[in-house]
Design a protein around this motif. Structure first.
Motif, short mmCIF file in Angstrom:
data_model
loop_
_atom_site.label_atom_id
_atom_site.label_comp_id
_atom_site.label_asym_id
_atom_site.label_seq_id
_atom_site.Cartn_x
_atom_site.Cartn_y
_atom_site.Cartn_z
N VAL A 225 0.84 -1.20 0.00
CA VAL A 225 0.00 0.00 0.00
C VAL A 225 0.87 1.25 0.00
N PHE A 226 1.86 1.30 0.89
CA PHE A 226 2.77 2.44 0.94
C PHE A 226 3.56 2.57 -0.36
N ALA A 227 3.99 1.44 -0.93
CA ALA A 227 4.75 1.48 -2.17
C ALA A 227 3.91 2.03 -3.31
N ASN B 195 4.48 12.13 -1.60
CA ASN B 195 5.92 12.13 -1.40
C ASN B 195 6.35 11.02 -0.43
N PRO B 196 7.28 10.16 -0.83
CA PRO B 196 7.69 9.03 0.01
C PRO B 196 8.26 9.44 1.36
N PHE B 197 8.92 10.61 1.42
CA PHE B 197 9.49 11.04 2.69
C PHE B 197 8.40 11.32 3.72
N ARG B 198 7.28 11.88 3.26
CA ARG B 198 6.14 12.12 4.15
C ARG B 198 5.50 10.79 4.58
N LEU B 199 5.47 9.83 3.67
CA LEU B 199 4.92 8.52 4.02
C LEU B 199 5.74 7.86 5.12
N ALA C 283 10.01 10.41 14.05
CA ALA C 283 8.67 10.51 13.48
C ALA C 283 8.33 11.97 13.20
N VAL C 284 8.68 12.85 14.13
CA VAL C 284 8.43 14.29 13.94
C VAL C 284 9.26 14.83 12.78
N LEU C 285 10.50 14.37 12.66
CA LEU C 285 11.40 14.83 11.59
C LEU C 285 10.81 14.56 10.21
N GLY C 286 10.09 13.45 10.06
CA GLY C 286 9.50 13.11 8.77
C GLY C 286 8.44 14.09 8.31
N PHE C 287 7.91 14.91 9.25
CA PHE C 287 6.88 15.88 8.89
C PHE C 287 7.42 17.31 8.77
N ILE C 288 8.42 17.66 9.56
CA ILE C 288 8.86 19.05 9.58
C ILE C 288 9.94 19.36 8.56
N MET C 289 10.67 18.34 8.06
CA MET C 289 11.70 18.57 7.06
C MET C 289 11.11 18.74 5.67
N LYS C 290 11.79 19.51 4.83
CA LYS C 290 11.40 19.57 3.43
C LYS C 290 11.61 18.17 2.83
N PRO C 291 10.59 17.60 2.21
CA PRO C 291 10.71 16.21 1.73
C PRO C 291 11.73 16.06 0.61
N LEU C 292 12.34 14.91 0.56
CA LEU C 292 13.33 14.60 -0.47
C LEU C 292 12.65 14.05 -1.71
N GLN C 293 13.31 14.18 -2.84
CA GLN C 293 12.79 13.64 -4.09
C GLN C 293 13.37 12.25 -4.33
#
Length: 516
Positions: A115-117, A124-128, A229-239
């Motif tokens: 599902v995640f894949a 964006n996968p980084f947010r997932l 877990a918090v870092l996954g939301f506050i960072m600019k997501p990677l491509q």
């Protein structure tokens, strides 16, 4: 110039609307130099390694004697009963139930990984990853508050759901950003956290369980994971290479081309399939993407053979990780089985995983060379581990078993290198997800309870361990077949998604890591 304008304006509106959206290719390198980031590839590797370590610390902790404990035992001759300890003792579980508990988190992992894949093509996968780690943190805390077998089993299932996003998406990020001549070494470092985490979990679970109680082991894990877990939301997501996150239909069209090699050949009635799915029905689109991805994976012989060998390998390693301390305690009367198995596993796991990656890079990282390393290392490791259980001397056992594990763990980098490089870049998350699903549903999920059933039937820990270890020979044989398969490294294949569909808005909302 005027003639060009007239030719453009003369195109019928219906024909223009039917064309797939295109955009001018974007130079990410120039943008990155204008906006430098502290978040470098090496820092990404370190953060992902810590997260992976925590995932497997949890698996080691729940398998340790300090957290898992032992059931209540009564001696028939004297009538004296030894009270139960840990989870098994508190919830009065037999070996079969205890084995099911160890595999419960796999249910969530197996369901959520594909599902995640699939959603990585539109979100964006980084947010997932941030979403998954948040679920993991809450579920681990729930394990500490559990009050019976069913409550802790449900929490363990949710732990698997949380881990699924990270397992599917972390390796492609690392593969994208690793130096070209060190890709397998970086993967080896990342997967080194599996045996190291399990080993640390044995020690951690034993110490915390003995001094504070098994519940506090789970509370500690949740506290440490929370910042990530918090870092996954506050960072600019990677491509991630091969994806445009706001255009779910273009990856679908790209995958249709990948499977059929002819866009016009894939039609529903008189309408091209990619155009058929341009409707706003996201669920049907996601299902179609998933089915197309699955077809592409299943027709790839290299992927199938690699995963079959990985299943047999993981069947053994999964049972080792859960039943190892108890087997050592009963066969060799180790009073500190958690510490011994933890120490051996952490040293051999770190050295073996890193060495396997560097050896493959030194051999030149190719799929054929990866299969050669997999089959050779697994066969020699199986010989040594099998021989170890044949000796009654504890010291001989430890020496042979340690060397055997060193060789067996050298497979971590190469086996995942094959999963990432035998498919198109846009298929890497699904490749990792389905590899994870397969090795668990056919590997360590059934191995732990089956080992418990076999031990209950034979009532001989040494024979049970020898039967289990012999399955490593099967893994070596399957990977040996892979050497003779025609294989092509597809990492550098260019997707339409990479060159035509990345808009300026998408670029501003994502970031590629800088080269160091």
């Amino acid at each position: 110039m005027r003639n060009e304008e007239q030719s453009i304006s003369s195109v019928p509106e219906e024909e223009a609307a039917a064309r797939p959206p295109t955009a001018v290719p974007i130079d990410f390198t120039a943008t990155n130099h204008l906006n430098p980031s502290w978040f470098t590839p090496k820092k990404l590797l370190v953060i992902f390694c810590v997260i992976n370590l925590l995932n497997y610390v949890d698996r080691g902790a729940i398998g340790s004697n300090g957290v898992n404990g032992n059931k209540r035992i009564c001696t028939k001759s004297t009538g004296i009963c030894t009270p139960g300890t840990g989870i098994q003792g508190d919830f009065k579980l037999n070996n079969f139930e205890d084995g099911i508990l160890s595999s419960a988190f796999m249910v969530g992992l197996l369901v959520a990984s594909p599902v995640f894949a699939s959603f990585a093509k539109s979100v964006n996968p980084f947010r997932l990853i941030g979403v998954g780690l948040s679920v993991w943190t809450v579920a681990i805390a729930g394990c500490g508050f559990s009050f019976d077998f069913w409550s802790i089993m449900i929490c363990r299932m949710l732990v698997g759901v949380g881990e699924a996003s990270f397992i599917s998406l972390a390796a492609p990020f690392i593969d994208d950003n690793a130096p070209a001549d060190k890709k397998t070494a970086w993967l080896g470092v990342f997967y080194m956290c599996i045996p190291a985490g399990v080993a640390v979990g044995y020690v951690y679970g034993g110490l915390i369980g003995e001094h504070l109680g098994w519940r506090y082991a789970f509370f500690g894990e949740a506290i440490v994971m929370l910042p990530f877990a918090v870092l996954g939301f506050i960072m600019k997501p990677l491509q991630l290479k091969g994806f445009a996150y706001d255009r779910p239909m273009v990856p679908l069209r790209d995958m249709l081309k990948e499977v059929t090699r002819d866009d016009e050949a894939v039609k529903v009635g008189d309408t091209p399939m990619w155009e058929k799915f341009k409707c706003s029905c996201i669920s049907s689109s996601q299902l179609s993407v998933f089915l197309i991805d699955m077809k592409a994976l299943l027709v790839e012989k290299v992927f199938v053979v690699n995963v079959l060998g990985y299943i047999a390998y993981n069947f053994v390693i999964g049972a080792y990780s859960y039943w190892g301390p108890k087997a050592g305690y009963n066969i060799y009367h180790m009073t500190n089985a958690d510490l011994v198995f933890g120490g051996v596993t952490v040293v051999t796991g770190i050295l073996g995983s890193v060495a396997g990656g560097y050896i493959l890079d030194h051999m030149t990282s190719t799929i054929s060379n990866a299969f050669k390393l997999l089959s050779t290392a697994t066969f020699l490791g199986a010989v040594l581990c099998f021989s170890a259980f044949c000796f009654k001397s504890l010291y001989v056992f430890l020496v042979l078993f340690a060397i055997g594990e060193l060789l067996v763990f050298a497979t971590q980098g190469p086996v995942n290198y094959i999963c990432l490089h035998c498919v198109n870049p846009s298929l890497r998350p699904m490749s990792m997800a389905m590899s994870t699903v397969a090795i668990h549903i056919f590997g360590d999920v059934p191995s732990s309870p089956l080992f418990g059933v076999l031990q209950d039937h034979l009532n001989n820990w040494r024979k049970t361990a020898l039967i289990l270890t012999s399955i490593l020979f099967l893994a070596a044989a399957i990977w040996f077949i892979g050497i003779f398969l025609h294989s092509v490294d597809r990492f550098d294949e260019v997707n339409e998604v990479d060159t035509e569909t990345t808009t300026a808005t998408e670029r501003s909302n994502t970031r590629q890591l800088l080269d160091e």
